[in-house]
Design a protein around this motif. Structure first.
Motif, PDB file in Angstrom:
ATOM      1  N   HIS A 183      53.750   4.796  10.327  1.00 24.12           N
ATOM      2  CA  HIS A 183      54.785   4.798  11.355  1.00 24.12           C
ATOM      3  C   HIS A 183      54.862   5.709  12.442  1.00 24.12           C
ATOM      4  O   HIS A 183      55.833   5.409  13.303  1.00 24.12           O
ATOM      5  CB  HIS A 183      56.355   5.003  10.491  1.00 24.12           C
ATOM      6  N   GLN A 184      54.021   6.828  12.419  1.00 22.42           N
ATOM      7  CA  GLN A 184      53.753   7.653  13.239  1.00 22.42           C
ATOM      8  C   GLN A 184      55.159   8.806  13.398  1.00 22.42           C
ATOM      9  O   GLN A 184      55.393   9.248  14.477  1.00 22.42           O
ATOM     10  CB  GLN A 184      53.464   7.277  14.660  1.00 22.42           C
ATOM     11  N   GLY A 185      55.697   8.738  12.398  1.00 26.94           N
ATOM     12  CA  GLY A 185      57.099   9.688  12.611  1.00 26.94           C
ATOM     13  C   GLY A 185      58.326   8.974  13.182  1.00 26.94           C
ATOM     14  O   GLY A 185      59.115   9.956  13.526  1.00 26.94           O
ATOM     15  N   LEU A 186      58.293   7.692  13.569  1.00 28.84           N
ATOM     16  CA  LEU A 186      59.397   7.208  14.362  1.00 28.84           C
ATOM     17  C   LEU A 186      59.807   5.738  14.083  1.00 28.84           C
ATOM     18  O   LEU A 186      58.722   4.992  13.835  1.00 28.84           O
ATOM     19  CB  LEU A 186      58.881   7.387  15.742  1.00 28.84           C
ATOM     20  N   ALA A 187      61.039   5.578  13.974  1.00 25.74           N
ATOM     21  CA  ALA A 187      61.401   4.166  13.720  1.00 25.74           C
ATOM     22  C   ALA A 187      62.817   3.998  14.368  1.00 25.74           C
ATOM     23  O   ALA A 187      63.456   4.848  14.547  1.00 25.74           O
ATOM     24  CB  ALA A 187      61.677   3.962  12.140  1.00 25.74           C
ATOM     25  N   ALA A 188      63.144   2.631  14.710  1.00 28.67           N
ATOM     26  CA  ALA A 188      64.155   2.227  15.270  1.00 28.67           C
ATOM     27  C   ALA A 188      64.820   1.095  14.498  1.00 28.67           C
ATOM     28  O   ALA A 188      64.115  -0.022  14.415  1.00 28.67           O
ATOM     29  CB  ALA A 188      64.291   2.126  16.784  1.00 28.67           C
ATOM     30  N   GLU A 189      66.126   0.834  14.558  1.00 31.62           N
ATOM     31  CA  GLU A 189      66.749  -0.586  14.301  1.00 31.62           C
ATOM     32  C   GLU A 189      66.961  -1.102  15.340  1.00 31.62           C
ATOM     33  O   GLU A 189      67.941  -0.497  16.399  1.00 31.62           O
ATOM     34  CB  GLU A 189      67.857  -0.100  13.717  1.00 31.62           C
ATOM     35  N   VAL A 190      66.690  -2.511  15.606  1.00 31.53           N
ATOM     36  CA  VAL A 190      66.717  -3.207  16.702  1.00 31.53           C
ATOM     37  C   VAL A 190      67.202  -4.602  16.350  1.00 31.53           C
ATOM     38  O   VAL A 190      66.997  -5.017  15.122  1.00 31.53           O
ATOM     39  CB  VAL A 190      65.609  -3.330  17.462  1.00 31.53           C
ATOM     40  N   GLU A 191      67.747  -5.417  16.984  1.00 32.20           N
ATOM     41  CA  GLU A 191      68.113  -6.792  16.961  1.00 32.20           C
ATOM     42  C   GLU A 191      66.757  -7.491  16.895  1.00 32.20           C
ATOM     43  O   GLU A 191      65.507  -7.153  17.486  1.00 32.20           O
ATOM     44  CB  GLU A 191      68.804  -7.646  18.029  1.00 32.20           C
ATOM     45  N   ALA A 192      66.529  -8.252  15.792  1.00 32.78           N
ATOM     46  CA  ALA A 192      65.272  -9.048  15.744  1.00 32.78           C
ATOM     47  C   ALA A 192      64.836  -9.743  17.128  1.00 32.78           C
ATOM     48  O   ALA A 192      65.834 -10.371  17.603  1.00 32.78           O
ATOM     49  CB  ALA A 192      65.390 -10.383  14.575  1.00 32.78           C
ATOM     50  N   PRO A 193      63.716  -9.723  17.520  1.00 29.66           N
ATOM     51  CA  PRO A 193      63.254 -10.266  18.537  1.00 29.66           C
ATOM     52  C   PRO A 193      63.400 -11.842  18.646  1.00 29.66           C
ATOM     53  O   PRO A 193      63.167 -12.170  17.580  1.00 29.66           O
ATOM     54  CB  PRO A 193      61.693  -9.935  18.890  1.00 29.66           C
ATOM     55  N   THR A 194      63.868 -12.456  19.808  1.00 31.90           N
ATOM     56  CA  THR A 194      63.850 -13.970  19.680  1.00 31.90           C
ATOM     57  C   THR A 194      62.704 -14.526  20.425  1.00 31.90           C
ATOM     58  O   THR A 194      62.011 -13.698  21.270  1.00 31.90           O
ATOM     59  CB  THR A 194      65.053 -14.263  20.620  1.00 31.90           C
ATOM     60  N   TYR A 195      62.190 -15.654  20.099  1.00 34.03           N
ATOM     61  CA  TYR A 195      61.120 -16.241  20.615  1.00 34.03           C
ATOM     62  C   TYR A 195      61.536 -16.799  21.986  1.00 34.03           C
ATOM     63  O   TYR A 195      62.713 -17.368  22.305  1.00 34.03           O
ATOM     64  CB  TYR A 195      60.400 -17.445  19.834  1.00 34.03           C
ATOM     65  N   ALA A 196      60.639 -16.746  23.182  1.00 34.70           N
ATOM     66  CA  ALA A 196      60.782 -17.418  24.191  1.00 34.70           C
ATOM     67  C   ALA A 196      60.312 -19.020  24.120  1.00 34.70           C
ATOM     68  O   ALA A 196      60.032 -19.429  23.206  1.00 34.70           O
ATOM     69  CB  ALA A 196      59.827 -16.587  25.290  1.00 34.70           C
ATOM     70  N   THR A 197      60.477 -19.642  25.476  1.00 34.82           N
ATOM     71  CA  THR A 197      59.957 -21.033  25.408  1.00 34.82           C
ATOM     72  C   THR A 197      58.842 -21.274  26.432  1.00 34.82           C
ATOM     73  O   THR A 197      58.403 -20.375  27.056  1.00 34.82           O
ATOM     74  CB  THR A 197      61.215 -21.842  26.225  1.00 34.82           C
ATOM     75  N   LEU A 198      58.208 -22.102  26.399  1.00 31.97           N
ATOM     76  CA  LEU A 198      57.158 -22.596  27.307  1.00 31.97           C
ATOM     77  C   LEU A 198      57.634 -22.524  28.715  1.00 31.97           C
ATOM     78  O   LEU A 198      56.952 -21.913  29.709  1.00 31.97           O
ATOM     79  CB  LEU A 198      56.710 -23.954  27.219  1.00 31.97           C
ATOM     80  N   GLU A 199      58.883 -22.975  29.150  1.00 34.65           N
ATOM     81  CA  GLU A 199      59.209 -22.812  30.385  1.00 34.65           C
ATOM     82  C   GLU A 199      59.499 -21.319  30.635  1.00 34.65           C
ATOM     83  O   GLU A 199      59.261 -21.009  31.804  1.00 34.65           O
ATOM     84  CB  GLU A 199      60.836 -23.486  30.289  1.00 34.65           C
ATOM     85  N   ASP A 200      59.589 -20.414  29.980  1.00 26.32           N
ATOM     86  CA  ASP A 200      59.831 -18.879  30.191  1.00 26.32           C
ATOM     87  C   ASP A 200      58.285 -18.552  30.978  1.00 26.32           C
ATOM     88  O   ASP A 200      58.254 -17.905  31.742  1.00 26.32           O
ATOM     89  CB  ASP A 200      60.243 -18.181  29.324  1.00 26.32           C
TER      90      ASP A 200
END
Length: 238
Positions: free
Chosen positions: A59-76
């Protein structure tokens, strides 16, 4: 969701996505100074606490709690190409199940000018903390797309004017034989089995990266990087 590794965590902090940041005691002073410069509140904890929380020592000594990433669309992805004033260049992954390879491919896609990375919901690695770490934060900057059916998606892309080129060790053509300036979806299969039959049959062209015969094959991520670099050269990038 907990993410780890310095690049992904620092990127999440810069984007305001980090809810909580944990730092292992004993990390280098420059890292603490960087966190202070970014104005990120953090907690110093024993390194073993991170090992236990994340179930890894990488982990290189560093961690963060984040919202789970959302997937994009083909249009994006297509809108990103339009915003850059560039011909679309999508990376399509068939059967890439190793999260390190998945993350590395997303990193190459971002670095070498692609507008999105597409894979199937099944038979593919998820956008996990390990994949995020391997992408060095790239997965947070580039449209990452999951689709239900890859052959059907390739058909849709062709209907929208994209050509489909497949990397295949048995391909008769090489990069110098192809036009990479076209709107393009570049397909890469798994290292063991390559592309599935229906995916291969969806390709307009199959090509290989010429290598020394004693080497037999390239890592899928390396082959993708070479193909994307060729695409960049053809498009006048870099």
């Amino acid at each position: 969701m907990w993410i780890y590794g310095r690049n992904p965590v620092l990127e999440a902090i810069r984007e305001g996505r980090a809810r909580r940041v944990l730092v292992a005691k004993g990390v280098e002073p420059w890292l603490l100074r960087e966190l202070e410069r970014l104005g990120a509140p953090f907690e110093l904890v024993p390194r073993i606490e991170l090992d236990t929380l994340l179930r890894t020592t990488h982990h290189q000594g560093l961690a963060a709690e984040v919202e789970a990433p959302t997937y994009a669309t083909l249009e994006d992805a297509l809108l990103l190409a339009q915003a850059r004033g560039e011909s679309p260049l999508l990376v399509v992954l068939d059967g890439i199940t190793d999260p390190r390879n998945y993350g590395a491919m997303i990193r190459s896609a971002l670095a070498l000018g692609a507008h999105g990375v597409v894979s199937e919901e099944r038979r593919a690695a998820p956008l996990s903390p390990l994949a995020l770490k391997a992408s060095a934060g790239a997965a947070l900057k580039l449209p990452v797309i999951k689709v239900k059916n890859l052959p059907r998606t390739l058909k849709e892309l062709k209907e929208r004017g994209l050509w489909v080129y497949g990397l295949d060790v048995g391909g008769e053509k090489t990069p110098k034989d192809l036009d990479f300036q076209r709107p393009l979806a570049l397909v890469v299969g798994s290292e063991g089995e390559g592309m599935r039959r229906l995916v291969r049959e969806s390709c307009d062209e199959l090509f290989r990266i010429p290598i020394r015969p004693e080497a037999e094959s390239l890592n899928a991520s390396v082959a993708l990087g070479i193909a994307l670099y060729q695409a960049g050269l053809s498009r006048g990038v870099g």
